[in-house]
Design a protein around this motif. Sequence first.
Motif, short mmCIF file in Angstrom:
data_model
loop_
_atom_site.label_atom_id
_atom_site.label_comp_id
_atom_site.label_asym_id
_atom_site.label_seq_id
_atom_site.Cartn_x
_atom_site.Cartn_y
_atom_site.Cartn_z
N GLU A 27 0.84 -1.18 0.00
CA GLU A 27 0.00 0.00 0.00
C GLU A 27 0.89 1.24 0.00
N PRO A 28 0.54 2.25 -0.81
CA PRO A 28 1.38 3.46 -0.85
C PRO A 28 1.23 4.25 0.44
N ASP A 29 2.34 4.70 0.99
CA ASP A 29 2.30 5.50 2.20
C ASP A 29 2.60 6.95 1.83
N VAL A 30 1.55 7.71 1.61
CA VAL A 30 1.71 9.13 1.27
C VAL A 30 1.36 10.02 2.46
N THR A 31 1.08 9.40 3.59
CA THR A 31 0.67 10.13 4.78
C THR A 31 1.74 11.12 5.22
N GLY A 32 1.30 12.33 5.57
CA GLY A 32 2.23 13.32 6.11
C GLY A 32 1.95 14.71 5.59
N SER A 128 1.25 4.77 -5.39
CA SER A 128 0.54 6.05 -5.49
C SER A 128 -0.92 5.94 -5.07
N VAL A 129 -1.46 7.12 -4.75
CA VAL A 129 -2.88 7.27 -4.45
C VAL A 129 -3.45 8.18 -5.52
N VAL A 130 -4.60 7.80 -6.06
CA VAL A 130 -5.23 8.55 -7.14
C VAL A 130 -6.66 8.88 -6.74
N VAL A 131 -7.02 10.16 -6.84
CA VAL A 131 -8.40 10.59 -6.61
C VAL A 131 -8.86 11.27 -7.89
N GLU A 136 -19.98 17.76 -14.53
CA GLU A 136 -20.46 17.98 -15.90
C GLU A 136 -19.45 18.79 -16.72
N ARG A 137 -18.51 19.44 -16.06
CA ARG A 137 -17.50 20.25 -16.75
C ARG A 137 -16.30 19.45 -17.22
N GLY A 138 -16.06 18.31 -16.58
CA GLY A 138 -14.90 17.52 -16.96
C GLY A 138 -14.39 16.67 -15.82
N LYS A 139 -13.13 16.30 -15.94
CA LYS A 139 -12.54 15.35 -15.01
C LYS A 139 -11.15 15.84 -14.58
N ARG A 140 -10.86 15.70 -13.30
CA ARG A 140 -9.55 16.05 -12.75
C ARG A 140 -9.00 14.82 -12.04
N THR A 141 -7.82 14.39 -12.46
CA THR A 141 -7.16 13.24 -11.84
C THR A 141 -5.99 13.75 -11.02
N ASN A 142 -6.04 13.52 -9.71
CA ASN A 142 -4.98 13.90 -8.78
C ASN A 142 -4.21 12.64 -8.41
N THR A 143 -2.90 12.66 -8.62
CA THR A 143 -2.07 11.51 -8.28
C THR A 143 -0.95 11.94 -7.36
N TRP A 144 -0.87 11.30 -6.20
CA TRP A 144 0.22 11.52 -5.25
C TRP A 144 1.06 10.26 -5.27
#
Length: 175
Positions: A27-32, A128-131, A136-144
């Motif tokens: 599991e990705p550890d992005v905590t902090g 990585s963690v991806v949200v 209706e305007r589109g899509k935003r992919t956040n990757t840490w």
Amino acid sequence: MSQLIKISLVSAMFAASVQVTTVQANEPDVTGTWQLQDAEGAQATLDQAVENVAQEMNFFIRALARPALKKQTQICTQWQLSRPTSPFRWQCDRLEADVISLDAQKVLLKTDEEGVAIFATYQQTSDSVVVILESERGKRTNTWQRLGENELRYTAMLESEKLPTPLTWTLTYTK
């Protein structure tokens, strides 16, 4: 006979603990709390990303598109990320934190100031963690993505039918 049972039980418990450790290690550890590495270069990175998309647009639309695209890009000087067992929590600077369940598959996250519903999906890979945020305007992919002990890469990608190509930028953070 009881000695054999004890050895088998201990072996089984050891094997189970190894399996649990292996799952947690994957599991990705992005905590902090993560600080932006190159604050001066960050704005240039975002400006270049906006310009790359604007250049693909009709000449007459570019002047209107650039300010709208810049409004969608933001520099987070600090990310606060936490992932206890569940849910995942992310916060950019002093903005309100967002929270999503680890098993979320396109759930209503919030409604923006104009009343547009924003749905979120949580995903993770080994590093990585991806949200993904959709409206209706589109899509935003956040990757840490965790790069090392004290380094994190954040990538944002905005997609919309109004954009000729996705608007993407990447910034690096340290603990």
